[in-house]
Structure formats: C-alpha cells, structure tokens
Design an enzyme around this catalytic site. Structure first.
Site, mmCIF file in Angstrom:
data_model
loop_
_atom_site.group_PDB
_atom_site.id
_atom_site.type_symbol
_atom_site.label_atom_id
_atom_site.label_comp_id
_atom_site.label_asym_id
_atom_site.label_seq_id
_atom_site.Cartn_x
_atom_site.Cartn_y
_atom_site.Cartn_z
ATOM 1 C CE1 TYR A 155 5.963 31.801 -77.984
ATOM 2 C CE2 TYR A 155 3.616 31.697 -78.464
ATOM 3 C CZ TYR A 155 5.351 31.625 -77.411
ATOM 4 O OH TYR A 155 5.062 30.634 -76.979
ATOM 5 N N GLY B 295 8.932 39.052 -80.581
ATOM 6 C CA GLY B 295 8.141 39.939 -79.968
ATOM 7 C C GLY B 295 6.706 39.393 -80.877
ATOM 8 C CG HIS B 296 2.940 42.520 -80.760
ATOM 9 N ND1 HIS B 296 3.875 43.452 -80.421
ATOM 10 C CD2 HIS B 296 2.097 42.382 -80.375
ATOM 11 C CE1 HIS B 296 3.481 43.999 -79.410
ATOM 12 N NE2 HIS B 296 1.807 43.189 -79.672
ATOM 13 C CB VAL B 297 6.275 40.204 -85.742
ATOM 14 C CG1 VAL B 297 6.585 38.915 -87.308
ATOM 15 C CG2 VAL B 297 5.943 41.186 -86.474
ATOM 16 C CE LYS C 270 5.508 55.019 -91.909
ATOM 17 N NZ LYS C 270 4.910 53.657 -92.148
ATOM 18 N N GLY D 269 14.543 38.010 -81.473
ATOM 19 C CA GLY D 269 13.056 38.904 -81.015
ATOM 20 C C GLY D 269 12.259 38.192 -80.915
HETATM 21 P P1 NAD Z 1 7.524 44.238 -80.928
HETATM 22 O O1 NAD Z 1 8.215 45.086 -80.457
HETATM 23 O O2 NAD Z 1 6.549 43.038 -80.332
HETATM 24 O O3 NAD Z 1 8.726 42.207 -80.865
HETATM 25 C C1 NAD Z 1 10.324 43.219 -81.104
HETATM 26 C C2 NAD Z 1 11.145 42.159 -79.986
HETATM 27 O O4 NAD Z 1 12.552 42.291 -80.166
HETATM 28 C C3 NAD Z 1 10.233 42.319 -78.397
HETATM 29 O O5 NAD Z 1 9.989 41.509 -78.054
HETATM 30 C C4 NAD Z 1 11.468 42.753 -78.399
HETATM 31 O O6 NAD Z 1 12.096 43.198 -76.483
HETATM 32 C C5 NAD Z 1 12.646 42.142 -78.563
HETATM 33 N N1 NAD Z 1 14.229 42.977 -78.738
HETATM 34 C C6 NAD Z 1 14.505 43.931 -78.794
HETATM 35 N N2 NAD Z 1 16.011 44.513 -78.596
HETATM 36 C C7 NAD Z 1 16.926 43.248 -78.869
HETATM 37 C C8 NAD Z 1 17.192 42.626 -78.812
HETATM 38 N N3 NAD Z 1 19.430 43.238 -78.730
HETATM 39 N N4 NAD Z 1 17.994 41.524 -78.953
HETATM 40 C C9 NAD Z 1 16.962 40.329 -78.788
HETATM 41 N N5 NAD Z 1 15.326 40.740 -78.627
HETATM 42 C C10 NAD Z 1 15.374 41.785 -78.759
HETATM 43 O O7 NAD Z 1 7.569 44.200 -82.646
HETATM 44 P P2 NAD Z 1 7.187 43.446 -83.542
HETATM 45 O O8 NAD Z 1 5.887 44.487 -84.812
HETATM 46 O O9 NAD Z 1 7.039 41.858 -83.282
HETATM 47 O O10 NAD Z 1 8.058 43.672 -85.000
HETATM 48 C C11 NAD Z 1 8.981 43.140 -85.457
HETATM 49 C C12 NAD Z 1 10.397 43.571 -86.049
HETATM 50 O O11 NAD Z 1 9.496 43.602 -87.337
HETATM 51 C C13 NAD Z 1 10.169 45.183 -85.697
HETATM 52 O O12 NAD Z 1 11.790 44.848 -87.300
HETATM 53 C C14 NAD Z 1 9.395 45.327 -86.958
HETATM 54 O O13 NAD Z 1 10.062 47.034 -87.596
HETATM 55 C C15 NAD Z 1 9.662 44.930 -88.332
HETATM 56 N N6 NAD Z 1 7.776 45.078 -88.755
HETATM 57 C C16 NAD Z 1 6.451 44.605 -87.767
HETATM 58 C C17 NAD Z 1 5.199 44.891 -88.469
HETATM 59 C C18 NAD Z 1 3.868 44.208 -87.947
HETATM 60 O O14 NAD Z 1 3.359 43.998 -89.002
HETATM 61 N N7 NAD Z 1 4.277 44.233 -86.472
HETATM 62 C C19 NAD Z 1 5.611 44.162 -90.004
HETATM 63 C C20 NAD Z 1 6.346 44.532 -91.080
HETATM 64 C C21 NAD Z 1 7.966 45.068 -90.485
#
Ligand code: NAD
Length: 350
Positions: free
Chosen positions: A190, A186-188, A80, A184
């Site tokens: 939904y 978000g990207h993952v 990292k 949550g």
């Molecule tokens: P993101 O920021 O797109 O989505 C996170 C969502 O959580 C957002 O919509 C946000 O509004 C919501 N959120 C924040 N605080 C909240 C709360 N108190 N209650 C309810 N919802 C809340 O992030 P992502 O890319 O979807 O990633 C989600 C999780 O998965 C993170 O922990 C990230 O580290 C982990 N992750 C993501 C990936 C990836 O490929 N994107 C890979 C491995 C791990």
C-alpha cells in the site's frame, strides 16, 4: 538427519542448537557467513512439523541474509534463528528470556530481530537478557517523520527507488504516466502504491482482502482486479508484494510487462525462470536486492546515524540494481544470476 551433507548447509560457519528443559525452548541459530561483519537476521517462531524442517528453514534463510546484506552495502553477514513452537500459544516471558540467553551465548556473532511469530514485545523480552537484539528502539526514519520501528515503509521506499531504476534502464524514462500492477496491498504494497501515485504512475491493484483495495481505488484512483487476473493485465511494471514463487511456469506465459520489480521474497519459483524473463526481454529486479530497505532501516536504528544517512543508504538500492542490469547486459546472464555472483564476490573477498 544429515548436517554437513545437508543440501542447504552451504558452508555455514556456525550452527547452534538449544534445548532448555525449564521452558521447553527448542531453537536453532544459523550463522552463515561473518566475513563482512557480525550477522543480522530475524528470529522466526513456527510450529514446524519436525526439527529437520526447522533446520532446513533456518539454513535457507540465513544464507539469504548473507546475500541480501552484501548487496545492501551493509558491514554485516547473514544469520537467522528459529524457535520450534506455536507463537499463538507457546510464547511466555520465560521462553523469550531463554531465547535471549541463547542469542547472548554466541557473543555478538548473531544479532536477532523480528520475523514471523515474533512481536516487538517478544523482542523486548529477549533484550532483557541479551545485548544483541536489533529493532527495539527506533530513532530514525527515511522520510524524516516519527520512527515507529516498523521497517515496512523503508522496504516500500527502497522498492520504489528500485522500480525507478528498473524503468529507467528498460524504458529510458520516469514512472510518470506508466502503469504499475501491484499484487498485495499490505504493509509494503500500500505504501508503495502511495509513492507511485505521487510520482504520477497509474495503478492496477489486487488483494484478497477488500480494506486497502477500496482505499486505493478512492484515494489513489487505482483500478481493481481479481487476484488471479493480475498476471495477465497489461502494465509496464509488475510489482509482486504478496508472497513468493509468483514467477512460475503458469504465470510467466501470461506476462505482458516490461519490468518485474516488487518487494515479495523468493519471487522466482526456480532460478531458471530468471533466464526465461531475460529471453523475453522482461527486466527482473532481483527480489533480495530491491526489498533490502527494511534491513537497511534496522541496521541504522542500531548505530549512531541520521534520517538523511538512512535515506541515502536506501537510495543506493537503485545504483546496485543499475550495476546488476549493466553486468547482465554485458555478460548475457540473467539478473538473478548476476546478483548472486556480485554478492559472492563481496562476501568472499575478505
Ligand atoms: P503483508 O502481509 O502486510 O501484505 C501482504 C498482502 O498480500 C496482504 O494484504 C495480503 O492480503 C495480500 N495477499 C495475500 N495473498 C494474496 C493473493 N493471492 N493475491 C493478492 N494479494 C494477496 O506483508 P508485507 O509486510 O507487506 O510484505 C509483503 C511481501 O514483501 C512479503 O513477501 C514479504 O516477505 C516481503 N518483504 C517485506 C518486508 C517488510 O519490511 N515488511 C521486507 C522484505 C520483504
């Protein structure tokens, strides 16, 4: 500031520090373990309050990548990098070029990728000076459609496969007709909700922003709850997809779930919470195993691969989880402990 005695040092093979006078770059690259191959891990840019904080973060994150890569069947280790600075104000082409030079100077032992604060544009600038940048050219997608370089859909698919394996193990059935609570959207989260809905699951969802909630209610028939209410809903599966440490002393008392399986990183506030879940007969899918779809995706973009090979590789997450669950049952150890031991067996063996 201690180094070899640092609590997060954990036998790192190589830690490199770079200060570039011309651009003001202050960065650290941590290479945890290369026994399985060169290391891959994102570059994070953050206005750390001190260099000690930056060092702690990079050491913790690179170690985590070794464990994740080992259990994702990737021929690579964990590394990292962090840049100390504010990504909103401090990013310049010259700074990114200097970071590219820094990564290049390790000769391929560390391959960098996106993380918080580093956009695809910043990565492309690094790649102008460096051969070891992953994720700048997307060719493959697990679903066979266009690849746009965003690993989140692959993470969501891996999490979906992991939920199926966990449900099969704990409840002996498919997700069709079960209720899944997602924290949550978000990207993952939904995308995961879409996959679960298509597989016949009922959804209870929460987020702090309304946009995706309204969409999920309208298009996926999801039931909406307030953020603080998600821990106490009655559901078969809880899928944390927002932030870390959601399994803690306060929340664990409220759980009414059979399975916890979601994409968020570092879900357990403390490793001992894994044992509490085991004693309460709640099956926990270790986070870094179930959320490895994204890193698997990045790996395939960097080799000569195919959509089918990428998909098959992501689907191995289900098999790995099943092996962890079996060993947990046989040994009477929590799943998070078994996962750590399995990873250590793999990356220490060579
Ligand atoms: P993101 O920021 O797109 O989505 C996170 C969502 O959580 C957002 O919509 C946000 O509004 C919501 N959120 C924040 N605080 C909240 C709360 N108190 N209650 C309810 N919802 C809340 O992030 P992502 O890319 O979807 O990633 C989600 C999780 O998965 C993170 O922990 C990230 O580290 C982990 N992750 C993501 C990936 C990836 O490929 N994107 C890979 C491995 C791990």
């Amino acid at each position: 500031m201690s180094l070899f005695e640092h609590p997060a040092f954990d036998n790192h093979e190589h830690i490199a520090f770079r200060f570039d006078e011309k651009t003001g770059l202050k960065a650290i690259i941590a290479v945890h373990n290369t026994n399985l191959g060169p290391t891959l891990g994102g570059c994070r840019m953050w206005p750390y309050a001190s260099s000690a904080e930056a060092l702690n973060d990079v050491l913790r994150l690179s170690r985590g990548m070794t464990y994740k890569s080992a259990l994702a069947n990737l021929p690579q280790g964990g590394g990292k990098s962090v840049i100390i600075g504010d990504p909103r104000t401090d990013i310049t082409p010259a700074l990114m070029h200097a970071m590219g030079d820094f990564v290049q100077s390790l000769g391929g032992k560390y391959v960098t990728a996106e993380d918080s604060g580093i956009s695809p544009q910043s990565l492309k600038l690094m790649a102008q000076r460096c051969d070891y940048v992953a994720g700048t050219q997307a060719k493959y997608s697990y679903h066979g459609g266009e690849a746009d370089g965003n690993p989140s859909p692959a993470t969501a698919y891996g999490t979906f496969v992991g939920i199926q394996a966990s449900v099969k193990q704990r409840l002996g059935r498919s997700v069709d007709g079960l209720t899944v609570a997602i924290q949550g959207l978000g990207h993952v989260g939904y995308r995961l909700a879409e996959l679960l809905h298509a597989a016949g699951a009922n959804l209870i969802v929460t987020d702090i922003f309304p946009d995706n909630l309204e969409k999920a209610e309208k298009l996926l028939g999801a039931t909406l709850v307030k953020p603080e209410a998600i821990y106490a809903v009655k559901a078969d599966v809880f899928a944390p997809c927002a932030f870390g440490a959601v399994i803690n002393d306060d929340t664990i008392e409220q759980f009414n779930f059979s399975v916890i399986a979601g994409a968020a990183n570092n879900q357990l506030a403390h490793e001992s919470h894994g044992e509490i879940l085991r004693q309460r007969d709640i099956l926990y899918a270790p986070d870094y195993v179930i959320n490895a779809g994204g890193v698997i995706d990045i790996y395939h973009q960097n080799i000569d691969s195919s959509n089918a090979a990428l998909r098959t590789h992501i689907e191995q997450i289900g098999e790995t989880l099943t092996e962890i669950f079996m060993r947990s049952q046989q040994q009477g150890d929590a799943t998070n402990i078994v996962a750590n031991l399995m990873a250590e067996e793999r990356f220490s063996a060579k």
